[in-house]
Design an enzyme around this catalytic site. Structure first.
Site, mmCIF file in Angstrom:
data_model
loop_
_atom_site.group_PDB
_atom_site.id
_atom_site.type_symbol
_atom_site.label_atom_id
_atom_site.label_comp_id
_atom_site.label_asym_id
_atom_site.label_seq_id
_atom_site.Cartn_x
_atom_site.Cartn_y
_atom_site.Cartn_z
ATOM 1 N N SER A 119 2.308 -8.905 -13.635
ATOM 2 C CA SER A 119 1.231 -7.932 -13.818
ATOM 3 C C SER A 119 -0.031 -8.356 -13.098
ATOM 4 O O SER A 119 -0.899 -7.529 -12.824
ATOM 5 C CB SER A 119 0.846 -7.850 -15.297
ATOM 6 O OG SER A 119 1.878 -7.391 -16.055
ATOM 7 N N HIS A 140 5.543 -4.569 -8.519
ATOM 8 C CA HIS A 140 4.962 -4.354 -9.853
ATOM 9 C C HIS A 140 5.260 -2.947 -10.360
ATOM 10 O O HIS A 140 4.611 -1.986 -9.949
ATOM 11 C CB HIS A 140 3.447 -4.627 -9.797
ATOM 12 C CG HIS A 140 2.758 -4.517 -11.111
ATOM 13 N ND1 HIS A 140 1.447 -4.136 -11.223
ATOM 14 C CD2 HIS A 140 3.195 -4.732 -12.375
ATOM 15 C CE1 HIS A 140 1.107 -4.125 -12.499
ATOM 16 N NE2 HIS A 140 2.156 -4.476 -13.217
#
Ligand SMILES: CC(=O)CC(=O)SCCNC(=O)CCNC(=O)[C@H](O)C(C)(C)COP(=O)(O)OP(=O)(O)OC[C@H]1O[C@@H](n2cnc3c(N)ncnc32)[C@H](O)[C@@H]1OP(=O)(O)O
Ligand SMILES: NC(=O)C1=CN([C@@H]2O[C@H](COP(=O)(O)OP(=O)(O)OC[C@H]3O[C@@H](n4cnc5c(N)ncnc54)[C@H](OP(=O)(O)O)[C@@H]3O)[C@@H](O)[C@H]2O)C=CC1
Length: 283
Positions: A119, A140
């Site tokens: 993240s 991501h």
């Protein structure tokens, strides 16, 4: 660079979603976790999602079976010996990711791309654990993976254009939209989202409004599908805290300091939906 065999590391909420969309798109997937129970939980979630797709007429029973048959269980990183791409989605912790990438570098074929679903952790630093930084990249996904269209693709300092292009093509094959982002703390998504969530937690901590009312303001006032506290529970409060710490360390700016209430909840083990309790309780 042809990708057919994929390993996904971590069978939690993100890893299982990533494994699902890869299998649905025709890739062979090894879903790796340290514990058999985690794999079983992950595959149960995938089966439920695919069954829903069948019920809704979005896929046939046969397509569901084919997708499930493409996913195999792995409890050992040595299983990466014949894959073309690894997507790591284990816990948001640099030490854990370093150790995983070091092993992968020893085990995976020379041509394999090593991607991380981190993240917020620096891709360049994760790549430094390997002898193939040119083949390490950030991929991501957003939560819930089967629903959300975006994938932020983050190059490390050494990532080559060829590797970027292979991951971009793969993202499109997964029916997702790639967006290229530089390797900077929080990338784009979490640099903007997480301070909002953290501010909502400060707002609760200061008694400005109840948790329900804070969420209601953002849902009705800004048309957000979930309020920030509900979203924090959904993401996982441990992950939210890790991300705030990365932003705080990475920019050295006090505006990113994590809320003490967030820390308290994480210390209590109230990690949100995944542990049954966060700002709200879940049965
Ligand atoms: C932390 C990071 O690094 C980055 C991040 O991911 S940040 C988080 C980003 N994600 C968000 O912001 C999500 C915000 N929330 C939402 O968009 C929506 O609330 C939601 C999509 C999660 C649910 O939508 P909703 O309309 O409130 O509920 P619901 O009607 O139950 O679900 C809509 C669809 O999503 C599906 N869905 C919901 N949760 C799901 C899940 N966990 N897995 C798979 N599918 C799911 C439902 O099955 C439903 O599909 P159908 O088309 O078959 O009906
Ligand atoms: N939650 C979110 O909304 C998003 C999260 N991410 C990122 O995705 C990653 C995973 O997050 P998420 O799925 O939410 O987390 P979860 O806690 O749901 O899942 C992580 C899984 O990885 C397992 N795991 C931990 N260490 C290892 C290891 N060394 N090898 C194999 N498996 C391991 C965990 O096992 P155990 O539980 O036993 O530790 C758990 O099953 C993190 O980097 C996070 O930042 C990215 C986008 C969105």
């Amino acid at each position: 660079m042809a990708i057919q065999n994929v390993m996904v590391i971590g069978a939690g909420q993100m890893g299982s979603g990533i494994a699902q969309v890869c299998a649905q798109a025709g890739f062979n997937v090894k879903l790796n976790d340290m514990k058999k129970e985690a794999y079983e939980r992950g595959i149960a979630g995938i089966t439920k999602n695919l069954s829903r797709n069948v019920e809704k007429g979005r896929m046939t029973e046969e397509e569901k079976t084919e997708a499930l048959n493409r996913i195999t269980s792995s409890l050992d990183l040595q299983d990466a010996h014949d894959v073309d791409l690894v997507i790591e989605a284990a816990v948001e912790n640099m030490e854990v990711k370093h150790s995983i990438f070091k092993t992968l570098d020893e085990v995976a074929p020379k041509h394999a791309i090593l991607a991380t679903n981190t993240s917020s952790l620096p891709i360049t630093e994760i790549a430094a654990a390997t002898n193939r930084p040119a083949q390490v990249i950030g991929m991501h996904f957003m939560n819930p993976v089967p629903v959300m269209k975006l994938v932020e693709i983050i190059r490390g300092l050494a990532t080559t254009d060829e590797v970027y292009k292979a991951v971009e093509d793969m993202t499109v094959k997964l029916s997702k939209t790639p967006v290229e982002v530089e390797d900077f703390p929080g990338f784009v998504a979490n640099r903007i989202l997480m301070p909002m969530i953290n501010e909502a937690i400060f707002t609760l901590q200061e008694g400005v409004a109840s948790k329900e009312d804070i969420d209601e303001v953002m849902k009705l006032g800004m048309n957000h599908p979930m309020g920030p506290l509900q979203l924090a529970d959904f993401i996982g409060l441990d992950t939210c805290l890790y991300i705030m710490e990365i932003l705080h360390d990475g920019f050295g700016d006090s505006k990113y300091r994590p809320s003490p209430l967030l820390r308290k909840y994480v210390k209590a083990g109230w990690l949100g939906k995944k542990t049954g309790r966060g700002f709200y309780e879940y049965s």
